[in-house]
Design a protein around this motif. Sequence first.
Motif, PDB file in Angstrom:
ATOM      1  N   ALA A  99       0.849  -1.191   0.000  1.00 34.12           N
ATOM      2  CA  ALA A  99       0.000   0.000   0.000  1.00 34.12           C
ATOM      3  C   ALA A  99       0.882   1.238   0.000  1.00 34.12           C
ATOM      4  CB  ALA A  99      -0.901  -0.004   1.226  1.00 34.12           C
ATOM      5  N   THR A 100       0.452   2.280  -0.711  1.00 37.90           N
ATOM      6  CA  THR A 100       1.228   3.508  -0.754  1.00 37.90           C
ATOM      7  C   THR A 100       0.299   4.717  -0.773  1.00 37.90           C
ATOM      8  OG1 THR A 100       2.823   4.812  -2.048  1.00 37.90           O
ATOM      9  CG2 THR A 100       1.400   3.304  -3.279  1.00 37.90           C
ATOM     10  N   PHE A 101       0.636   5.716   0.031  1.00 42.57           N
ATOM     11  CA  PHE A 101      -0.069   6.998   0.024  1.00 42.57           C
ATOM     12  C   PHE A 101       0.978   8.092   0.097  1.00 42.57           C
ATOM     13  CE2 PHE A 101      -2.714  10.239   2.557  1.00 42.57           C
ATOM     14  CZ  PHE A 101      -3.180  10.831   1.398  1.00 42.57           C
ATOM     15  N   THR A 102       1.501   8.454  -1.052  1.00 47.59           N
ATOM     16  CA  THR A 102       2.517   9.498  -1.164  1.00 47.59           C
ATOM     17  C   THR A 102       2.274  10.253  -2.462  1.00 47.59           C
ATOM     18  OG1 THR A 102       4.034   7.965  -2.263  1.00 47.59           O
ATOM     19  CG2 THR A 102       4.280   8.219   0.126  1.00 47.59           C
ATOM     20  N   LEU A 103       2.855  11.450  -2.566  1.00 48.43           N
ATOM     21  CA  LEU A 103       2.738  12.212  -3.802  1.00 48.43           C
ATOM     22  C   LEU A 103       3.747  11.732  -4.838  1.00 48.43           C
ATOM     23  CD1 LEU A 103       2.176  15.852  -2.523  1.00 48.43           C
ATOM     24  CD2 LEU A 103       0.477  14.178  -3.250  1.00 48.43           C
ATOM     25  N   ASN A 104       4.851  11.184  -4.359  1.00 44.27           N
ATOM     26  CA  ASN A 104       5.851  10.641  -5.271  1.00 44.27           C
ATOM     27  C   ASN A 104       5.894   9.122  -5.098  1.00 44.27           C
ATOM     28  OD1 ASN A 104       7.038  11.055  -2.595  1.00 44.27           O
ATOM     29  ND2 ASN A 104       8.848  10.160  -3.530  1.00 44.27           N
ATOM     30  N   PHE A 105       6.798   8.471  -5.791  1.00 46.88           N
ATOM     31  CA  PHE A 105       6.956   7.023  -5.634  1.00 46.88           C
ATOM     32  C   PHE A 105       8.346   6.734  -5.059  1.00 46.88           C
ATOM     33  CE2 PHE A 105       7.254   2.564  -7.278  1.00 46.88           C
ATOM     34  CZ  PHE A 105       6.154   2.071  -6.597  1.00 46.88           C
ATOM     35  N   SER A 106       9.354   6.856  -5.882  1.00 44.82           N
ATOM     36  CA  SER A 106      10.716   6.580  -5.403  1.00 44.82           C
ATOM     37  C   SER A 106      11.206   7.672  -4.459  1.00 44.82           C
ATOM     38  CB  SER A 106      11.677   6.461  -6.588  1.00 44.82           C
ATOM     39  OG  SER A 106      11.354   5.357  -7.399  1.00 44.82           O
ATOM     40  N   LYS A 107      11.945   7.257  -3.447  1.00 45.94           N
ATOM     41  CA  LYS A 107      12.663   8.201  -2.585  1.00 45.94           C
ATOM     42  C   LYS A 107      13.746   7.450  -1.829  1.00 45.94           C
ATOM     43  CE  LYS A 107       9.689   7.998   1.559  1.00 45.94           C
ATOM     44  NZ  LYS A 107       8.835   8.796   2.469  1.00 45.94           N
ATOM     45  N   GLY A 108      14.783   8.189  -1.445  1.00 52.96           N
ATOM     46  CA  GLY A 108      15.902   7.575  -0.752  1.00 52.96           C
ATOM     47  C   GLY A 108      15.545   7.146   0.664  1.00 52.96           C
ATOM     48  N   ALA A 109      16.263   6.132   1.143  1.00 47.21           N
ATOM     49  CA  ALA A 109      16.019   5.601   2.487  1.00 47.21           C
ATOM     50  C   ALA A 109      16.912   6.242   3.542  1.00 47.21           C
ATOM     51  CB  ALA A 109      16.236   4.090   2.490  1.00 47.21           C
ATOM     52  N   ALA A 110      17.906   7.031   3.118  1.00 53.36           N
ATOM     53  CA  ALA A 110      18.934   7.507   4.040  1.00 53.36           C
ATOM     54  C   ALA A 110      18.369   8.308   5.202  1.00 53.36           C
ATOM     55  CB  ALA A 110      19.969   8.338   3.276  1.00 53.36           C
ATOM     56  N   ASN A 111      17.427   9.196   4.932  1.00 55.40           N
ATOM     57  CA  ASN A 111      16.929  10.060   6.001  1.00 55.40           C
ATOM     58  C   ASN A 111      16.062   9.305   6.997  1.00 55.40           C
ATOM     59  OD1 ASN A 111      17.346  11.925   3.466  1.00 55.40           O
ATOM     60  ND2 ASN A 111      17.524  13.211   5.268  1.00 55.40           N
ATOM     61  N   ILE A 112      15.385   8.254   6.540  1.00 57.50           N
ATOM     62  CA  ILE A 112      14.623   7.419   7.465  1.00 57.50           C
ATOM     63  C   ILE A 112      15.579   6.706   8.414  1.00 57.50           C
ATOM     64  CG2 ILE A 112      13.120   5.384   7.616  1.00 57.50           C
ATOM     65  CD1 ILE A 112      11.906   6.308   4.927  1.00 57.50           C
ATOM     66  N   ILE A 113      16.694   6.208   7.862  1.00 57.04           N
ATOM     67  CA  ILE A 113      17.720   5.585   8.699  1.00 57.04           C
ATOM     68  C   ILE A 113      18.276   6.610   9.685  1.00 57.04           C
ATOM     69  CG2 ILE A 113      19.933   4.383   8.696  1.00 57.04           C
ATOM     70  CD1 ILE A 113      17.597   2.821   7.412  1.00 57.04           C
ATOM     71  N   GLY A 114      18.482   7.845   9.200  1.00 54.77           N
ATOM     72  CA  GLY A 114      18.982   8.904  10.080  1.00 54.77           C
ATOM     73  C   GLY A 114      18.026   9.211  11.214  1.00 54.77           C
ATOM     74  N   GLN A 115      16.719   9.218  10.923  1.00 54.04           N
ATOM     75  CA  GLN A 115      15.732   9.478  11.971  1.00 54.04           C
ATOM     76  C   GLN A 115      15.735   8.367  13.014  1.00 54.04           C
ATOM     77  OE1 GLN A 115      12.902  12.311  12.122  1.00 54.04           O
ATOM     78  NE2 GLN A 115      13.951  11.657  13.974  1.00 54.04           N
ATOM     79  N   TYR A 116      15.829   7.126  12.552  1.00 51.10           N
ATOM     80  CA  TYR A 116      15.837   5.991  13.479  1.00 51.10           C
ATOM     81  C   TYR A 116      17.066   6.056  14.391  1.00 51.10           C
ATOM     82  CZ  TYR A 116      15.219   1.149  15.078  1.00 51.10           C
ATOM     83  OH  TYR A 116      15.021   0.021  15.840  1.00 51.10           O
ATOM     84  N   TYR A 117      18.209   6.402  13.807  1.00 51.79           N
ATOM     85  CA  TYR A 117      19.426   6.547  14.618  1.00 51.79           C
ATOM     86  C   TYR A 117      19.223   7.578  15.720  1.00 51.79           C
ATOM     87  CZ  TYR A 117      24.223   7.810  15.904  1.00 51.79           C
ATOM     88  OH  TYR A 117      25.370   8.086  16.614  1.00 51.79           O
ATOM     89  N   GLN A 118      18.681   8.736  15.373  1.00 53.02           N
ATOM     90  CA  GLN A 118      18.512   9.796  16.367  1.00 53.02           C
ATOM     91  C   GLN A 118      17.545   9.372  17.477  1.00 53.02           C
ATOM     92  OE1 GLN A 118      20.954  11.592  16.121  1.00 53.02           O
ATOM     93  NE2 GLN A 118      20.520  13.549  15.122  1.00 53.02           N
ATOM     94  N   LEU A 119      16.471   8.676  17.107  1.00 52.39           N
ATOM     95  CA  LEU A 119      15.523   8.231  18.131  1.00 52.39           C
ATOM     96  C   LEU A 119      16.172   7.240  19.079  1.00 52.39           C
ATOM     97  CD1 LEU A 119      12.331   7.756  15.905  1.00 52.39           C
ATOM     98  CD2 LEU A 119      12.820   9.661  17.454  1.00 52.39           C
ATOM     99  N   LEU A 120      17.021   6.339  18.528  1.00 50.98           N
ATOM    100  CA  LEU A 120      17.725   5.382  19.379  1.00 50.98           C
ATOM    101  C   LEU A 120      18.833   6.058  20.172  1.00 50.98           C
ATOM    102  CD1 LEU A 120      18.156   2.277  17.023  1.00 50.98           C
ATOM    103  CD2 LEU A 120      16.383   2.668  18.732  1.00 50.98           C
ATOM    104  N   ARG A 121      19.583   6.889  19.506  1.00 52.32           N
ATOM    105  CA  ARG A 121      20.766   7.515  20.112  1.00 52.32           C
ATOM    106  C   ARG A 121      20.398   8.432  21.269  1.00 52.32           C
ATOM    107  NH1 ARG A 121      24.421   9.473  22.477  1.00 52.32           N
ATOM    108  NH2 ARG A 121      26.216  10.627  21.657  1.00 52.32           N
ATOM    109  N   LEU A 122      19.370   9.231  21.095  1.00 49.99           N
ATOM    110  CA  LEU A 122      19.040  10.250  22.084  1.00 49.99           C
ATOM    111  C   LEU A 122      18.000   9.796  23.094  1.00 49.99           C
ATOM    112  CD1 LEU A 122      18.960  13.326  19.693  1.00 49.99           C
ATOM    113  CD2 LEU A 122      20.733  12.779  21.370  1.00 49.99           C
ATOM    114  N   GLY A 123      17.008   9.039  22.641  1.00 52.77           N
ATOM    115  CA  GLY A 123      15.913   8.706  23.540  1.00 52.77           C
ATOM    116  C   GLY A 123      15.201   9.965  24.012  1.00 52.77           C
TER     117      GLY A 123
END
Length: 505
Positions: A321-345
């Motif tokens: 399932a997809t609900f976005t205005l675009n289709f393709s996008k990079g995964a890097a920033n999602i990985i960056g967000q996950y790191y910050q949530l884990l790193r900082l708490g």
Amino acid sequence: MVHLSRVQKRTTPRRHANTKDVTDFVYGTRFAVEDLPRHQMAEKEMPPEVVYRLVKDELSLDGNPMLNLASFVTTYMEDEVQNLMTDALSKNFIDFEEYPQTSEIQNRCVNMIAELLHAPTTADGPDAQDAIGTSTIGSSEAIMLATLAMKRRWQNRRKAEGKDASRPNLIMNTAVHVCWEKAARYFDVEEKYVYCTETRFVIDPQEAVDMVDENTIGICTILGTTYTGQYEDVKAINDLLTERNIDCPIHVDAASGGFVAPFVNPSLKWDFQLPKVVSINISGHKYGLVYPGIGWVFWRSTEYLPQDLVFNVNYLGSEQATFTLNFSKGAANIIGQYYQLLRLGKHGYRAIMNTLSRIADHLAAELTNLGFIIMSDSGGNNLPLVAYRLPPNEDRLYDEYALAHVLRQRGWIVPAYTMAPKANNLKMMRVVLRDDFSMNRCEALIADIKMAMKSLDDMDAQMIQKYMERAAHQNKPLVDRQAAPVYQNEKHSLQGKTGKTHAIC
């Protein structure tokens, strides 16, 4: 044939028809005496080290991101997360079948951030469910999706009741980010504005609710306006709608404040704790502490996200399932967000946001001592920014634009702009504090503001007038938002180098 080694190649002179002997040392190559391509690709290749150096040299003409106090966008991340993000640059996030763990990481981010917003679907226990939300390319896409969802839900209800569904409208403050105007125009929604005044820079709850009619798809409220960083009173609007028994949803644009208020002012009620709030957007690349561009959007439940907006595709090997205005996008920033949530708490985010709030209060106090009028709030009731203006003074020859110009010569990018329509005779400046803005840097800024003011005081009137005329040319006002829709005459940053929108970041 004798093959030269890499080292030998680097030290062996070459000849070029138009120059003397040259080497492959970057500034000794023929490329150092040629213009870089501007309008068409060159016929032949360039060595990678030469391209790297020449492009890097050109980029050195940009400002220093850490001294850009106009922008809310994150300018510092740790080396470890940058390495993780670099490793993920080649991953297309939308390919869930190929990168299932990246998809899982996005879902974890959605749930963790939604919990901060008191989303009702993230309770612990065996019956726990994933929150309703998705990553986006910044809050602009998030706002587009939220607007579409509000409009489609309203249309579906109107059509089911046999009523006209051709004239939707959306209520918002004139201090909204430009992406709200884009959403309304792109999706044929009438913009109904609550205007700022010279003493009120946020939405008036009473006036907003009074505007609601049968064609209203929702009310937009802002948790941290771009102009002054103030939080709009979401609870007051919620309570008025409840008191009058008006069925009108609220969307909260928490692009800037969504990662600040939960840690600095946890008792403030603005999110899914309020029953009229049905959707929220938040920017990971602002106080979520990730490089641009990553945003998030959430809905209270599937009731507020019409299923006919969600597409199911199997292009990439599995149903998804997809609900976005675009289709393709990079995964890097999602990985960056996950790191910050884990790193900082929660403790780490709380420490950073409280530190920035304290430094902002210190900066506001120092600017007050210099005679400035502070237009933002303090004590954690505001984003960590300081909006201020010069006091009325008929004898002073310079204005905020001239002051910003002198600060720019020192390297600081401090925006000077006018308040939203109907209050745009107020000139102002703004300093946004990001996580890399330490007290030491704050003191350096204060010292340079003092120096700039002294420089302007000592400057002759003719030179000051040149500064102000230059600033006036670069800051031509936008047309009134309620004027006739002749958008081709607007002077927006998208339409050339004049008419820059300095207040929008």
